[in-house]
Enzyme design. Sequence first.
Site, mmCIF file in Angstrom:
data_model
loop_
_atom_site.group_PDB
_atom_site.id
_atom_site.type_symbol
_atom_site.label_atom_id
_atom_site.label_comp_id
_atom_site.label_asym_id
_atom_site.label_seq_id
_atom_site.Cartn_x
_atom_site.Cartn_y
_atom_site.Cartn_z
ATOM 1 N N ASP A 1 -3.929 -6.195 9.080
ATOM 2 C CA ASP A 1 -2.717 -6.488 8.319
ATOM 3 C C ASP A 1 -1.567 -6.774 9.276
ATOM 4 O O ASP A 1 -0.436 -6.340 9.067
ATOM 5 C CB ASP A 1 -2.379 -5.318 7.393
ATOM 6 C CG ASP A 1 -1.295 -5.696 6.367
ATOM 7 O OD1 ASP A 1 -1.121 -6.905 6.110
ATOM 8 O OD2 ASP A 1 -0.627 -4.789 5.829
ATOM 9 N N MET B 1 0.799 -1.226 0.000
ATOM 10 C CA MET B 1 0.000 0.000 0.000
ATOM 11 C C MET B 1 0.829 1.271 0.000
ATOM 12 O O MET B 1 0.365 2.298 -0.480
ATOM 13 C CB MET B 1 -0.916 0.006 1.223
ATOM 14 C CG MET B 1 -1.958 -1.086 1.211
ATOM 15 S SD MET B 1 -3.012 -1.004 2.666
ATOM 16 C CE MET B 1 -1.852 -1.371 3.974
#
Length: 442
Positions: free
Chosen positions: A197, A85
């Site tokens: 995550d 990301m």
Amino acid sequence: MNYDRAKQIFTEALKLAPEDRGANLDEQCGEDRELRVQVEALLDHHSTVKDPPEKPTEQPIPGEYQRGDTVGPFTIRERVGGGGMGTVYLASQTSPVRRQVALKVIKPGFDTRNTLARFQAEQQALAMMDHPGIAKVLEAGATESGRPWFAMEYIRGEQLNTYCDNNKLDTRQRLELFIKICEAVQHAHQKGIMHRDLKPSNILVMRDEHDDHHPKVIDFGIAKAVSSTLSDMSLHTNIGQPVGTLPYMSPEQVRGLQDIDTRTDVYTLGVILYELIVGKPPFAEDTTSHTGQEALKHAIREVDPPKPSTQLSSIEVDKATAIATARRTDTDALRHTLRRELEWIPLKALHKDRRDRYSSPEALARDVQRYLDGDALEAGPITRTYRFKKFLKRNKGSVATSASFLVVLISAMVVSLVFWVQAVRNAADLVIANEELKRTKD
């Protein structure tokens, strides 16, 4: 003189601008004058060494920042990491306060107006967290091109598995460290924040002056902030980027379910614990190819994880020896340890059905502490009864059909048996009647 410590401080100082090194040495060396002199000598020697011949200028990676670039009030010092990301930089701020931060800049593709709005809302939630095991988010904003960024406290630590192996933490020390990680995640859950995550690279560990080990969980809430409203709980965002890291994803994440809850983090903690004690995650397929990724997804969804002791036995001898050595033991002793109640704990956290997992990180941590204290565990072995129940769940239709046929068969057998018993009784009565009649005639 601890030369290794001096070299470590020297290496960190090289990453800083010359004007920032003095304050850093004050912090790192404290009152240890001998250590300070040693580090300064290394820095002086480094400054007198002639620069190597210039290398051809490397082309900058599109979307990444270079040393000296500014993002908001921060000046980029160096790139320190990156993921699916975003990219993480060591950056410094001089006004209104002087400090170093870990600056995470989201990659192009996530830079939408909705994403920025979610980041700003998420920052308010993250600001509510106050736990020594969670890295603080200091500021958030967007670049001139609209890419969101987070400024977090800069942690001078190593990633979880690297730290444990480099410092040769034994199994007990690793479990004690893991309990602290669970406590940090539990605090976030109590504040209404899921991580989604969690992975070893998102847990940094530091050692204090008393040789105590302190984990810091980073990137809380960022996975949630970058996912779109429609696919907030799904495996991918609207541009196809994964939210999470596949080997550590829960089955419900891989399936793309919409009602993911905190037990997803419990599952991931189970993967982290499994890897901490075994040296390898439960499912470690090749993720560099589409075929490998699909195989890993299938395993996460459908395949029971191997017992940690079994996993260790499947590892090549040299690698297994290295794993055991990093835990200050040998492979036979480590395998013996894993064969006992210890392996029950990660296997409970890794249940496919989240209702069978620990209810919270706190419950998981309690069971780890029970193991350390020698008390009975909430977790238990995977018995034949458990496997039979699981078989029933997977084959409800065929089992129901078979059961119905069996009921009919048994019913028919019962009816036949009743008639047979009655026939036997009638025959017996007839024999008795004949005998009575015969005696009467006589």
